[in-house]
Structures are given as C-alpha cells and as structure tokens.
Design an enzyme around this catalytic site. Structure first.
Site, PDB file in Angstrom:
ATOM      1  N   GLY A  49      10.817  -5.659   1.536  1.00  0.00           N
ATOM      2  CA  GLY A  49      10.462  -5.241   0.178  1.00  0.00           C
ATOM      3  C   GLY A  49      10.894  -6.252  -0.880  1.00  0.00           C
ATOM      4  O   GLY A  49      11.303  -5.863  -1.978  1.00  0.00           O
ATOM      5  N   ARG A 104      10.006  -3.296   5.614  1.00  0.00           N
ATOM      6  CA  ARG A 104      10.715  -4.404   6.246  1.00  0.00           C
ATOM      7  C   ARG A 104      11.798  -4.910   5.298  1.00  0.00           C
ATOM      8  O   ARG A 104      12.963  -4.614   5.475  1.00  0.00           O
ATOM      9  CB  ARG A 104       9.731  -5.521   6.634  1.00  0.00           C
ATOM     10  CG  ARG A 104      10.322  -6.613   7.519  1.00  0.00           C
ATOM     11  CD  ARG A 104       9.267  -7.661   7.822  1.00  0.00           C
ATOM     12  NE  ARG A 104       8.796  -8.353   6.637  1.00  0.00           N
ATOM     13  CZ  ARG A 104       9.293  -9.488   6.175  1.00  0.00           C
ATOM     14  NH1 ARG A 104      10.272 -10.087   6.813  1.00  0.00           N
ATOM     15  NH2 ARG A 104       8.804 -10.059   5.076  1.00  0.00           N
ATOM     16  N   ARG A 122      -1.173  -9.438  -3.144  1.00  0.00           N
ATOM     17  CA  ARG A 122       0.174 -10.002  -3.076  1.00  0.00           C
ATOM     18  C   ARG A 122       0.113 -11.518  -2.962  1.00  0.00           C
ATOM     19  O   ARG A 122      -0.878 -12.069  -2.461  1.00  0.00           O
ATOM     20  CB  ARG A 122       0.833  -9.424  -1.822  1.00  0.00           C
ATOM     21  CG  ARG A 122       2.270  -9.777  -1.672  1.00  0.00           C
ATOM     22  CD  ARG A 122       2.866  -9.060  -0.477  1.00  0.00           C
ATOM     23  NE  ARG A 122       4.297  -9.192  -0.516  1.00  0.00           N
ATOM     24  CZ  ARG A 122       5.122  -8.677   0.372  1.00  0.00           C
ATOM     25  NH1 ARG A 122       4.647  -7.968   1.389  1.00  0.00           N
ATOM     26  NH2 ARG A 122       6.418  -8.840   0.256  1.00  0.00           N
ATOM     27  N   SER A 164       4.438 -10.992   5.840  1.00  0.00           N
ATOM     28  CA  SER A 164       4.527  -9.542   6.065  1.00  0.00           C
ATOM     29  C   SER A 164       3.530  -9.120   7.146  1.00  0.00           C
ATOM     30  O   SER A 164       3.854  -8.341   8.041  1.00  0.00           O
ATOM     31  CB  SER A 164       4.238  -8.810   4.747  1.00  0.00           C
ATOM     32  OG  SER A 164       4.404  -7.433   4.903  1.00  0.00           O
ATOM     33  N   THR A 187       0.837  -1.211   0.000  1.00  0.00           N
ATOM     34  CA  THR A 187       0.000   0.000   0.000  1.00  0.00           C
ATOM     35  C   THR A 187       0.872   1.263   0.000  1.00  0.00           C
ATOM     36  O   THR A 187       0.619   2.209  -0.756  1.00  0.00           O
ATOM     37  CB  THR A 187      -0.886   0.016   1.268  1.00  0.00           C
ATOM     38  OG1 THR A 187      -1.462  -1.261   1.437  1.00  0.00           O
ATOM     39  CG2 THR A 187      -1.951   1.088   1.180  1.00  0.00           C
ATOM     40  N   THR A 188       1.895   1.257   0.862  1.00  0.00           N
ATOM     41  CA  THR A 188       2.762   2.424   0.992  1.00  0.00           C
ATOM     42  C   THR A 188       3.425   2.736  -0.354  1.00  0.00           C
ATOM     43  O   THR A 188       3.514   3.896  -0.778  1.00  0.00           O
ATOM     44  CB  THR A 188       3.866   2.130   2.037  1.00  0.00           C
ATOM     45  OG1 THR A 188       3.270   1.488   3.162  1.00  0.00           O
ATOM     46  CG2 THR A 188       4.576   3.380   2.469  1.00  0.00           C
ATOM     47  N   HIS A 209      -8.646  -0.188   2.557  1.00  0.00           N
ATOM     48  CA  HIS A 209      -8.376  -1.626   2.667  1.00  0.00           C
ATOM     49  C   HIS A 209      -9.698  -2.392   2.647  1.00  0.00           C
ATOM     50  O   HIS A 209      -9.702  -3.625   2.756  1.00  0.00           O
ATOM     51  CB  HIS A 209      -7.708  -1.955   4.009  1.00  0.00           C
ATOM     52  CG  HIS A 209      -6.258  -1.570   4.106  1.00  0.00           C
ATOM     53  ND1 HIS A 209      -5.357  -1.743   3.092  1.00  0.00           N
ATOM     54  CD2 HIS A 209      -5.546  -1.041   5.135  1.00  0.00           C
ATOM     55  CE1 HIS A 209      -4.155  -1.338   3.488  1.00  0.00           C
ATOM     56  NE2 HIS A 209      -4.249  -0.908   4.720  1.00  0.00           N
ATOM     57  N   TYR A 244       1.677  -7.259  -6.208  1.00  0.00           N
ATOM     58  CA  TYR A 244       2.962  -6.708  -5.726  1.00  0.00           C
ATOM     59  C   TYR A 244       4.112  -7.223  -6.593  1.00  0.00           C
ATOM     60  O   TYR A 244       5.010  -6.464  -6.974  1.00  0.00           O
ATOM     61  CB  TYR A 244       3.137  -7.151  -4.273  1.00  0.00           C
ATOM     62  CG  TYR A 244       4.409  -6.715  -3.587  1.00  0.00           C
ATOM     63  CD1 TYR A 244       4.508  -5.452  -3.007  1.00  0.00           C
ATOM     64  CD2 TYR A 244       5.502  -7.582  -3.485  1.00  0.00           C
ATOM     65  CE1 TYR A 244       5.672  -5.072  -2.341  1.00  0.00           C
ATOM     66  CE2 TYR A 244       6.655  -7.208  -2.827  1.00  0.00           C
ATOM     67  CZ  TYR A 244       6.739  -5.949  -2.255  1.00  0.00           C
ATOM     68  OH  TYR A 244       7.889  -5.576  -1.602  1.00  0.00           O
TER      69      TYR A 244
HETATM   70  P1  A3P Z   1       7.595  -6.934   3.595  1.00  0.00           P
HETATM   71  O1  A3P Z   1       7.054  -7.039   4.971  1.00  0.00           O
HETATM   72  O2  A3P Z   1       7.516  -8.242   2.859  1.00  0.00           O
HETATM   73  O3  A3P Z   1       8.957  -6.347   3.520  1.00  0.00           O
HETATM   74  P2  A3P Z   1       1.801  -2.210   3.142  1.00  0.00           P
HETATM   75  O4  A3P Z   1       2.388  -0.919   2.677  1.00  0.00           O
HETATM   76  O5  A3P Z   1       0.562  -2.603   2.395  1.00  0.00           O
HETATM   77  O6  A3P Z   1       1.676  -2.253   4.602  1.00  0.00           O
HETATM   78  O7  A3P Z   1       2.837  -3.356   2.719  1.00  0.00           O
HETATM   79  C1  A3P Z   1       4.060  -3.492   3.384  1.00  0.00           C
HETATM   80  C2  A3P Z   1       4.984  -4.327   2.518  1.00  0.00           C
HETATM   81  O8  A3P Z   1       5.408  -3.547   1.381  1.00  0.00           O
HETATM   82  C3  A3P Z   1       6.248  -4.667   3.277  1.00  0.00           C
HETATM   83  O9  A3P Z   1       6.659  -5.937   2.772  1.00  0.00           O
HETATM   84  C4  A3P Z   1       7.186  -3.552   2.859  1.00  0.00           C
HETATM   85  O10 A3P Z   1       8.535  -3.835   3.052  1.00  0.00           O
HETATM   86  C5  A3P Z   1       6.834  -3.422   1.393  1.00  0.00           C
HETATM   87  N1  A3P Z   1       7.190  -2.123   0.819  1.00  0.00           N
HETATM   88  C6  A3P Z   1       6.985  -0.901   1.353  1.00  0.00           C
HETATM   89  N2  A3P Z   1       7.473   0.051   0.538  1.00  0.00           N
HETATM   90  C7  A3P Z   1       7.992  -0.577  -0.533  1.00  0.00           C
HETATM   91  C8  A3P Z   1       8.659  -0.123  -1.722  1.00  0.00           C
HETATM   92  N3  A3P Z   1       8.865   1.155  -1.950  1.00  0.00           N
HETATM   93  N4  A3P Z   1       9.052  -1.054  -2.610  1.00  0.00           N
HETATM   94  C9  A3P Z   1       8.846  -2.365  -2.384  1.00  0.00           C
HETATM   95  N5  A3P Z   1       8.233  -2.861  -1.284  1.00  0.00           N
HETATM   96  C10 A3P Z   1       7.804  -1.971  -0.369  1.00  0.00           C
END
Ligand code: A3P
Length: 335
Positions: A303, A301, A166, A174, A84-85, A144, A230
């Site tokens: 990514g 975390r 994902r 995650s 999402t981020t 969400h 993802y």
């Molecule tokens: P992991 O826990 O597998 O590392 P959300 O934003 O929906 O909460 O999702 C979080 C997941 O997206 C985490 O995965 C995080 O590391 C990953 N994530 C966040 N920013 C990212 C980016 N710029 N590129 C790739 N993955 C990213």
C-alpha cells in the site's frame, strides 16, 4: 478482485512464455483464431485489442452486448492493481454512510466483508448480468474492462464513472507480486513479466490504452467521468474522499465535516485498518468452481508508492518511463 485463473497449463521453462500462439479449429470457434500468450498465471487472449484472461473471455464478451446500464449507475473502473479494493471500500462507505454505523461490526459490512465483495464486477464474480438486473438503483458497480469494451449506452446514459490507475512502475510491481501469489503453477520471473508488460501484454493491457481511453473520456465528459491516480489518494485521501462524495452526488454536509465523518471514512478504509481486519487477514474466496482459493491478504501487500525501486533496476525503470512518455505524448496525461 481481478479475475483469477482456472487453467493451470504447465509452463515449459525451455520455451519463452511470451510466445504467441493460436489454435487451429477456426471454422468451429472464432475465439480460437485470437492470439493467446502464456506467461502470467493464466493464459491471456487478445480480444478487441485487450489482453483478457482466456477463461473469462466469454463472460466479458457478453458485457458489451448484454449489460444494461442505468442512468444512475456508478461504475468504478480500474486498471487492476491500482487500488481497486481501496476505491471500492471508499465509494461503498461514502454512498452508504446513512445506512451503516461505522464502528459497529454487526451493521457495517466493511468490517466483516472484503471490499471486493461489496461492489460487484460487471459480468463476473457475483456480478453476473442477470443478477445485476435485480439490484436496486442506484447501483455501485465495478469493472476492469477498458472503456472500449463497455456498452456504448454507458456514454449515452451518462453513467458516472470513477476511473483509477497507478504510476506504471508501481502498478507493474504490484501486478507481478499478485500474479505470483495466485499462480497455481510456475511463477513468472520479473524479466519475463517486464518484457510482456512493456509489450502491452498483461491482464487488461496494454495498460497505456486502458489509461488513455478513460483519460480522454474524463476530458470530454468531466461531469460524468472522474480520473484518479492511486498516488493522489495516497497523498491526500481526505481531499479525494470529499471530492468523490461530491462527484457521486452525496457531498458531505458542513455538520459531517465538522464532526469528522469524512476523516473517519479515510481511517476506516486505510490500508492499516482494512488489512488488519480478521476477514482480510484470514478470509478468502473460492473461484473457478473451487479449483482455486484467493486469500484476501493477497490484495493488501504494501500500500505504498515508489516500491518499484526495491525490485526493478534503474535501467528497467528508465525503459518503462520512456515507454510511458512515448505512449502518453500529447495526451496531457503524466506520471
Ligand atoms: P501493492 O501491491 O503495491 O501493495 P487492487 O486492489 O487494484 O488489486 O490493487 C492492489 C494494490 O492496492 C496493492 O498495492 C495493495 O496493497 C493496495 N491497497 C489495497 N488496499 C489499500 C488501501 N486501503 N490503501 C492503500 N493501498 C491499498
């Protein structure tokens, strides 16, 4: 970010946290009749076949009734922990690229704010419904919520929806890590979390209903609903960024592509770039009237794809794969 917790009920390690309970005071409060479960960092409550954080329930119930979509709204709908981020960062940058100079921290909010704060969640966390009414069009919003909990006007208004999900094993890992990072009380162990996830009981779960609802919408209305994984963004972010720009009605010009504007966006929103910004390393946000503080670093975390193998046994992986195959059978949706 996903709505975090208020309640911090003690979890009794002698009792399985997956137990279903319901309150008794039914006549006075219809919500009290809904099944609740504990185990994740906050209790979840089953509302219209979706497990929601119980402290957020009333806010989410209002969305279906009171959220007034506009025909030019862009809604980023995601299953939590699917990136999402990242999607918020990409969409915000694409849509606002004529407004902000990329490398200029004074003028580009992405460099000084966490992407989650740049795109409000409908009905929650800075996206309260009254506030959304005051935003100029076109609005970039996030949710969400499953499609079934959005107002039906979202369909009749032809709002554009970008959905992100994902690969479920990675999504689960995650989720498990994140929940334990934000937990105020006891942590959830991997096996309990896995059992609940496979039963459909995780925040905004069952995940299969969430994925399938948007998948079907995307097949029926491809002009309005874009379905993304993802893994697709990880494997070819530039392709996704170009495609998204077109879908959102702001395609890159030849000149922009020649001068690498699209590539610069991919770089700016990359895991490496975002996670190393001061705001995302050291910042955070208070939730639940100051009772909790979510570090933005918890949103970054690893990514990566395929991290599940480092946490789950082969058996668990196979079990989840079989579940996914079964749930998505005949839908055309595959991971
Ligand atoms: P992991 O826990 O597998 O590392 P959300 O934003 O929906 O909460 O999702 C979080 C997941 O997206 C985490 O995965 C995080 O590391 C990953 N994530 C966040 N920013 C990212 C980016 N710029 N590129 C790739 N993955 C990213």
């Amino acid at each position: 970010m996903e709505q975090a917790q208020v309640e911090t009920k003690e979890k009794d390690s002698n009792n399985p946290p997956a137990a279903v309970s319901s309150e008794t005071n039914h006549d006075e409060n219809p919500i009290a009749t809904l099944p609740t479960r504990e185990g994740w960092s906050t209790p979840l409550i089953l509302y219209n076949n979706c497990w929601l954080r119980s402290h957020m329930l009333t806010k989410f119930m209002l969305v279906k009734e009171n959220f007034k979509p506009r025909h030019d709204d862009i809604i980023l709908a995601t299953h939590p922990k699917s990136g999402t981020t990242w999607l918020k960062a990409l969409a915000f940058t694409i849509v606002n690229r004529s407004r902000y100079a990329f490398a200029d921290a004074e003028h580009n909010p992405l460099l000084t704010r966490n992407p989650q704060t740049l795109v409000p969640f409908i009905g929650a966390q800075g996206g309260e419904l009254d506030h959304l009414e005051t935003l100029p069009s076109p609005r970039l919003l996030a949710t969400h919520l499953p499609f079934s909990l959005l107002p039906s006007a979202v369909t009749t208004m032809d709002c554009r929806i970008v959905y992100l999900c994902r690969e479920p094993k990675d999504g689960f890992i995650s989720r498990w890590h994140f929940d334990n990072k934000i937990a105020q009380g006891a942590k959830i162990d991997l096996n309990t979390a896995f059992t609940m996830f496979c039963e459909g009981c995780s925040p905004f779960g069952p995940f299969w209903d969430h994925y399938l609802q948007y998948w079907k919408e995307s097949l029926q209305r491809p002009q309005e609903v874009r379905f993304l994984r993802y893994e697709e963004i990880v494997s070819d972010p530039l392709k996704v960024v170009r495609d998204l720009a077109g879908f959102l009605g702001v395609p890159f010009t030849e000149e922009e592509e020649r001068s690498g504007v699209d590539q610069e966006m991919v770089r700016l929103c990359s895991f490496k770039a975002l996670s190393s910004l001061d705001i995302n390393r050291n910042g955070g946000v208070e939730r639940a009237e100051g009772k909790i503080f979510i570090r933005y670093s918890a949103l970054f975390r690893q990514g990566k794809t395929g991290d599940w193998v480092n946490h789950m046994s082969k058996d668990m992986g196979e079990k989840l794969d079989r579940l996914v195959e079964d749930k998505f059978k005949g839908s055309g949706l595959k991971f």
